[in-house]
Scaffold this motif. Sequence first.
Motif, PDB file in Angstrom:
ATOM      1  N   GLY A 111      54.915  35.967  46.984  1.00  0.00           N
ATOM      2  CA  GLY A 111      55.433  36.753  48.192  1.00  0.00           C
ATOM      3  C   GLY A 111      55.609  38.277  48.017  1.00  0.00           C
ATOM      4  N   PHE A 112      54.537  38.671  47.185  1.00  0.00           N
ATOM      5  CA  PHE A 112      54.847  40.105  46.990  1.00  0.00           C
ATOM      6  C   PHE A 112      53.471  40.977  47.515  1.00  0.00           C
ATOM      7  N   ARG A 113      53.540  42.310  48.180  1.00  0.00           N
ATOM      8  CA  ARG A 113      52.264  42.712  48.462  1.00  0.00           C
ATOM      9  C   ARG A 113      51.764  43.358  47.531  1.00  0.00           C
ATOM     10  N   TYR A 114      50.888  42.525  46.874  1.00  0.00           N
ATOM     11  CA  TYR A 114      50.226  43.029  45.716  1.00  0.00           C
ATOM     12  C   TYR A 114      49.235  41.818  45.313  1.00  0.00           C
ATOM     13  N   PRO A 115      48.200  42.081  44.410  1.00  0.00           N
ATOM     14  CA  PRO A 115      46.951  41.141  44.422  1.00  0.00           C
ATOM     15  C   PRO A 115      47.693  40.013  43.278  1.00  0.00           C
ATOM     16  N   GLU A 116      47.108  38.829  43.063  1.00  0.00           N
ATOM     17  CA  GLU A 116      47.683  37.778  42.018  1.00  0.00           C
ATOM     18  C   GLU A 116      47.884  38.314  40.774  1.00  0.00           C
ATOM     19  N   VAL A 117      48.824  38.005  40.227  1.00  0.00           N
ATOM     20  CA  VAL A 117      49.165  37.815  38.605  1.00  0.00           C
ATOM     21  C   VAL A 117      49.475  36.785  38.153  1.00  0.00           C
ATOM     22  N   GLY A 118      48.585  36.587  37.073  1.00  0.00           N
ATOM     23  CA  GLY A 118      48.693  35.263  36.363  1.00  0.00           C
ATOM     24  C   GLY A 118      49.603  35.427  35.086  1.00  0.00           C
ATOM     25  N   ALA A 119      49.401  34.600  34.140  1.00  0.00           N
ATOM     26  CA  ALA A 119      50.415  34.753  32.849  1.00  0.00           C
ATOM     27  C   ALA A 119      50.017  36.412  32.409  1.00  0.00           C
TER      28      ALA A 119
END
Length: 411
Positions: free
Chosen positions: A118-126
Amino acid sequence: GLEMTGQPPDGRERPRNERPLRRWLPPVALLLISSAVTLAAVELIARLIMERPMTVEVSDHGAEIPSGERSIETIGIPNEGLYVRTSTGLRLKRSSRAVVRNHVVSGTDVTITTNSYGFRYPEVGAKPETETRVLVLGDSVTFGGSVQDGETFPDAAERALAESEPTGCEGTKIRVINAGVGAVDLQNEVAILMDAGLAIEPDVVLVALYLNDAHMSYALQISGAPALFEHSYFLSWVASRVQALRTESTLEPTRNRSVDVELRAFAASNPPSYASWVDDDKGFNRIVAESFDDWGFAWSPVYWQRVEQLLRLMSAVALERNFRLAVAFFPVRYQVQADMVRDEPQRHFDELMRRLDLPSLDLLPALRAHYTDTGENLFFDHCHYTVAGNDVVGREVARFLRTVIECPSRP
């Protein structure tokens, strides 16, 4: 004749409630035509005096919510555009893409994409060992709903940090993750941190504090009119007023009373006048008083008592979860562009930061210096930044973060 008298063939008078329906058709038709003409006239006037209404199209771009993350459920009030209401405040819809036509602040078309947190940012994984993460909490100033993806100040700060890495961070990727949500207060930001922010394993949490963060804002920036109304200027305006009243009704019931008490105290010590706010202190006092239900509340000690309580809570979480907490304080446009320095909230801020022993950035001096040197207006309105404004703020934030970020040493 029978058509004139409405009598049946046997000569008996028809009861009143059995008279032909066609007797009612002319007045009903006249009423409908009159209503249609009136609405058309109102719509025409609205189109002459109002700006084109904002519309919002929200879609799911299909990213998965991280496993183990508890779902966000709406309560009571339906979704509004890109927003969802939860038991602990507002969030942005996860894994969504919103196309905003004629944004109410910038007047431009804007695309906003959120990730699975739910953040205005690209996906972040591990999180890899070679990555340092800064989570930025804030309201609409941080969220940057009036500019495109990639144009917010957290985006600008990330680019600036990539251009000039902090000492000891060579070869480390620094992410500056925008967790801002429009119309939230500091308490809501604490909830966002606990609900989803900690899951990304931040090394630094930067609180982007604005002058109205002691209580929620009334307006949502990304919530257009219902689809049925979106082509009507007048009906879109009506829908926005209903939405504002509905939002106001959800705010804490004691807010207006406490604001009124503090406003009276402020006016008694800071007499206002109708002089210009640019070069007259009393004129500036009037602007503060008129905005006391919003950013003017930062001239009240009650604002700072509320902020201190919540920052102490965040500090305890930072100690427990091993991240560094820092705070940046954002001024209002009037402070930046006035001839005289009106920094009473900033002095409260500096005192509070010393008391809490938190690294902090007061953006007012840098923004005043930029305005004095260039005369450039970096604001769309009283607080939301243009693309150029976000870039200036982002670079200042990056300078500050270079003193805060401590990249982990690697063998």
